[in-house]
Design an enzyme around this catalytic site. Sequence first.
Site, PDB file in Angstrom:
ATOM      1  N   LYS A   2       1.461  -1.359   5.448  1.00 17.49           N
ATOM      2  CA  LYS A   2       1.643   0.046   5.122  1.00 17.49           C
ATOM      3  C   LYS A   2       1.236   0.951   6.303  1.00 17.49           C
ATOM      4  CE  LYS A   2       3.218  -0.325   0.892  1.00 17.49           C
ATOM      5  NZ  LYS A   2       3.269  -1.741   0.481  1.00 17.49           N
TER       6      LYS A   2
HETATM    7  C1  PLP Z   1       3.257  -1.960  -1.168  1.00 17.17           C
HETATM    8  C2  PLP Z   1       3.688  -1.280  -2.396  1.00 17.17           C
HETATM    9  C3  PLP Z   1       2.991  -1.398  -3.600  1.00 17.17           C
HETATM   10  C4  PLP Z   1       1.885  -2.384  -3.825  1.00 17.17           C
HETATM   11  O1  PLP Z   1       0.864  -2.365  -2.923  1.00 17.17           O
HETATM   12  P1  PLP Z   1      -0.016  -3.671  -2.626  1.00 17.17           P
HETATM   13  O2  PLP Z   1      -1.198  -3.088  -1.926  1.00 17.17           O
HETATM   14  O3  PLP Z   1       0.772  -4.564  -1.734  1.00 17.17           O
HETATM   15  O4  PLP Z   1      -0.370  -4.269  -3.931  1.00 17.17           O
HETATM   16  C5  PLP Z   1       3.409  -0.646  -4.684  1.00 17.17           C
HETATM   17  N1  PLP Z   1       4.458   0.180  -4.604  1.00 17.17           N
HETATM   18  C6  PLP Z   1       5.164   0.301  -3.470  1.00 17.17           C
HETATM   19  C7  PLP Z   1       6.309   1.259  -3.425  1.00 17.17           C
HETATM   20  C8  PLP Z   1       4.820  -0.429  -2.343  1.00 17.17           C
HETATM   21  O5  PLP Z   1       5.566  -0.325  -1.232  1.00 17.17           O
END
Ligand code: PLP
Length: 398
Positions: A186
């Site tokens: 992210k």
């Molecule tokens: C990455 C992501 C998540 C989940 O996050 P994690 O930390 O990997 O559990 C949820 N929603 C969206 C849109 C994402 O891109």
Amino acid sequence: MPGFELFGESEKGQVQQVLDTGVLMRYGFDGIRNGQWKALELEKALAERMQVKHAQLVSSGTAALTVALASAGIGAGDEVIMPTFTFVASFESILAIGAVPILVDVDDTLTLDPAAVEKAITKRTKVVMPVHMCGSMADLNALKAICAKHSLLLLEDACQAIGGSYEGKPLGSYGDLGCFSFDYVKTITCGEGGAIITNNDDFKMNADHYSDHGHDHIGTNRGAEGHPFLGYNFRISELNAAVGCAQIQRLDEFLTIQEKHYTYLKTAIASIDGITFRRIPNGGVENYSFMSFFLPSTEIAKKAHTALSEAGVDACFYWFDNNWHYYKKWEHLTNATSLGKLPQEVLNQLPDYSKANFSKSDAWVGRTISCLIKLSWTEEQVKERAETMSAVLKRVLE
Ligand SMILES: *Cc1c(COP(=O)(O)O)cnc(C)c1O
């Protein structure tokens, strides 16, 4: 998008401070932690940057969505409206608390279509959960009006759009609750981690307790704390929070880099006949983590995606065929395949998605290519990329 690309001295320094105390847990051990409270520090920084009263850190973005729903009192049989184009975490978090995911079409914003949302509302609907996919947002004004009219909660999944804004408000802060992910890919990362933001004091208190077994966090003796309601363990560790303490300070620097690379690439392909871009709702500012554009047809989009990849343009996604981000490949949801028995409410109420008509979503997502914007590209690399993309797309569209 990935903050891991610029992992450096400040991240290492923050982690070292935690290692020096040896206190890897966010709660307790007051005497030996030497004033280090990384999770608390990151919550304060996040709340300030997002202009909200409260932030609650948890172990992942998926945990953030789950805790957000739980903290608002959502449970068995409640319906949560979510888009057909998202990450599987959307329905995982809903199912985790026994609620029912109600899939709804996306429009040219690549996020929830407000008209489709309104049509999907029943007396069991409790939450509308837009997902700000690939750096840009849903039409939040329209969704908020629908939520107000039907007394529903607006929960923003801003996991892919941290730092973007809408009507001057940071994404995630516009609704009743907002969620972020700090997983490794992210815009800013903790390694693993996530957060809920809200201005609602009750939701914050519930999230604080629920994410730590229901601990009420009163007093200084953890073992003597009360447990006013059932909870779970969604805690983040101090090591992960420490990485985030460094990364949040760099969020605006990352956004500036993304905007610069994005703008260069967009300018290079914008004048090509047949290329159009996703709609950014009025009042919205992207976080520029992806550049998403439409080709004239699904067939041409597939061809363009293959041609880009063959020309060495990496990190461009064709979501229509993707295993994780589009409803067509979610056969485990469609067939309700789970290890153990699902809650009866879910079994009774889950729509038969094998019969659903999401042709409106298909018409947009089938024509979409999204290119990840990397932080580590040099100017030369961005320029080369723009030239290659432009040449490939022109050839495909001839
Ligand atoms: C990455 C992501 C998540 C989940 O996050 P994690 O930390 O990997 O559990 C949820 N929603 C969206 C849109 C994402 O891109």
